[in-house]
Enzyme design. Sequence first.
Site, short mmCIF file in Angstrom:
data_model
loop_
_atom_site.label_atom_id
_atom_site.label_comp_id
_atom_site.label_asym_id
_atom_site.label_seq_id
_atom_site.Cartn_x
_atom_site.Cartn_y
_atom_site.Cartn_z
N GLN A 195 -6.40 -1.67 7.22
CA GLN A 195 -5.23 -2.52 6.98
C GLN A 195 -4.62 -3.16 8.23
O GLN A 195 -4.23 -4.32 8.22
CB GLN A 195 -4.17 -1.67 6.27
N GLU A 196 -4.49 -2.37 9.31
CA GLU A 196 -3.75 -2.87 10.48
C GLU A 196 -4.44 -2.50 11.79
O GLU A 196 -4.80 -1.34 11.99
CB GLU A 196 -2.33 -2.29 10.49
N LYS A 254 7.38 -0.15 14.31
CA LYS A 254 6.31 -0.97 13.75
C LYS A 254 6.91 -2.06 12.86
O LYS A 254 7.55 -1.76 11.86
CB LYS A 254 5.45 -0.01 12.93
N LYS A 308 10.13 5.28 6.75
CA LYS A 308 10.51 4.08 6.00
C LYS A 308 11.61 4.50 5.02
O LYS A 308 11.31 5.18 4.03
CB LYS A 308 9.32 3.55 5.20
N GLU A 322 1.65 -9.37 7.29
CA GLU A 322 2.48 -8.91 8.39
C GLU A 322 2.32 -9.78 9.64
O GLU A 322 2.67 -9.37 10.75
CB GLU A 322 2.18 -7.44 8.69
N HIS A 352 8.79 -1.11 9.14
CA HIS A 352 9.08 -2.11 8.11
C HIS A 352 8.20 -1.88 6.88
O HIS A 352 7.41 -0.92 6.86
CB HIS A 352 8.78 -3.50 8.69
N ARG A 353 8.26 -2.77 5.89
CA ARG A 353 7.29 -2.81 4.78
C ARG A 353 6.59 -4.16 4.82
O ARG A 353 7.10 -5.13 5.39
CB ARG A 353 7.98 -2.63 3.42
N SER A 354 5.45 -4.24 4.15
CA SER A 354 4.69 -5.50 4.19
C SER A 354 5.42 -6.63 3.46
O SER A 354 5.27 -7.80 3.81
CB SER A 354 3.29 -5.30 3.64
N ASP A 404 1.73 8.57 6.77
CA ASP A 404 2.61 7.59 6.11
C ASP A 404 2.60 7.88 4.60
O ASP A 404 3.52 8.53 4.08
CB ASP A 404 2.13 6.18 6.43
N GLU A 427 -3.19 5.88 11.87
CA GLU A 427 -2.31 6.14 10.72
C GLU A 427 -3.12 6.20 9.42
O GLU A 427 -4.03 5.40 9.22
CB GLU A 427 -1.27 5.00 10.65
N HIS A 431 -3.19 -6.11 2.75
CA HIS A 431 -2.27 -7.08 3.35
C HIS A 431 -2.90 -8.45 3.61
O HIS A 431 -2.28 -9.33 4.21
CB HIS A 431 -1.71 -6.54 4.68
N SER A 442 0.87 -1.18 0.00
CA SER A 442 0.00 0.00 0.00
C SER A 442 0.90 1.23 0.00
O SER A 442 1.18 1.81 1.03
CB SER A 442 -0.92 -0.01 1.22
N ASP A 484 -3.66 1.30 11.50
CA ASP A 484 -3.24 1.91 10.24
C ASP A 484 -4.39 1.64 9.28
O ASP A 484 -4.56 0.51 8.80
CB ASP A 484 -1.94 1.30 9.72
#
Length: 408
Positions: free
Chosen positions: A156-157, A381, A329, A198, A357-359, A304, A277, A148, A42, A234
């Site tokens: 997403q999170e 994260k 990031k 993730e 991090h990244r997914s 982000d 987020e 994800h 994303s 997020d």
Amino acid sequence: MTKIKDIDCHKIVNSRGDWTIQTRVVLEDGSVGIQTIPDGASKGKKEAVYVTPEKSVELVTHVIKEAITGIDAFDQGKIDRTLVEIDGTENKKHLGANSILSVSLASSKAAAQSKNIPLYKYLAELYKNTEKLVIPTPVFNILNGGKHASNDLSFQEFMVIPAKKLPFDEQYEMGVNIYHTLEKNLEKAGQDVGVGDEGGFAPNGLNPKTALEFIKDSASEKYKVGTDVFLGMDVAADSFKDVMNYFIEEEGLHLSTDGLVDYYRELLKHNPIIYLEDPFYEEDFDGWKKIYKEFASNLMVVADDLTVTNPLILEELLPMKLHNAVIVKPNQVGSLTETFEFIRIAKENNMMITVSHRSGDTAEDTFIADLAVAVGADFFKSGAPARGERVAKYNRLMEIFLDLKEIT
Ligand code: 2PG
Ligand code: MG
């Protein structure tokens, strides 16, 4: 001074089964730095651009190698300036942010090895951080949706965030305990406990409200929710943006910007959420402004996709007062020096920092853990406390935690 003597690069596979690159920088004193490169699902529209892994290998082993060989590995500014200059584009599309970042970070690792000090200490020197080094608070993403996971959850999170007053080892344990309690409770409710990109669970049939309920109930079996542990999300709102509005499909809701503000207001009223987020897509300044104005005194409004670790974009947005926290990031901007610049500007403007991090990530790479400690990040994260590429970063934080404990 220790000059860069050799650079090579090859393809490896990331946690999503996609090809990425791994670059090795060798110094004339024999020190080595190896860096692999993560990738997002994303992404913000203004993120620096990647070239294909094949092209990246080609560029790193020829064009970049030629330009960088012979430069002093301790001169990170010069390394990054040279890379940015030979790329010559605004978004790094010529050489690729993946190619540039791999050399930028691998060089810093080699320099740390040459100095015989841990990476986080070297990065703290580079960043000129003279404060006492501390471990950032982990933000555990234990339930996955959006891009994800293949479930029907729009956001997403969904994250649990241990209280800042707790030491890292206790925070880590809390994340692991809540993760397993959530697993047990989902199973009990007949839900699927397969995981997303993730490592968070990715059941079907939930919506943001019921997802938060599950998490709250699970966390409260052992901890005081709202005192010892808090919630975060997020939303990654870009991923459920429809032409004219936001579409929360699992509830059949088409929401305007104001409608989404109302939706958040309800969630915030009933849950101890301290972290939100990307609540709106990156051009919906109206939404960002509204959420900031109403909630920023008690809530981290985290940018982000909006700021993409780019110092120029961050500066441009500052007068609009859209957020009070940022995600960092390094791969969104493509070099260590620009990442430092971004963090410096964010801190000067009293923003909270979450290094992320990244997914699509790799277990080989724990650079962001050292970076987060080095710059004094507030939060960190790296997904769930599960899956190799996620826990590699948390486990690295644990190593640094023990290391720092020994020093004090
Ligand atoms: C995010 C990230 C990491 P992705 O949106 O914050 O969690 O996702 O790497 O897919 O952009
Ligand atoms: Mg995000």
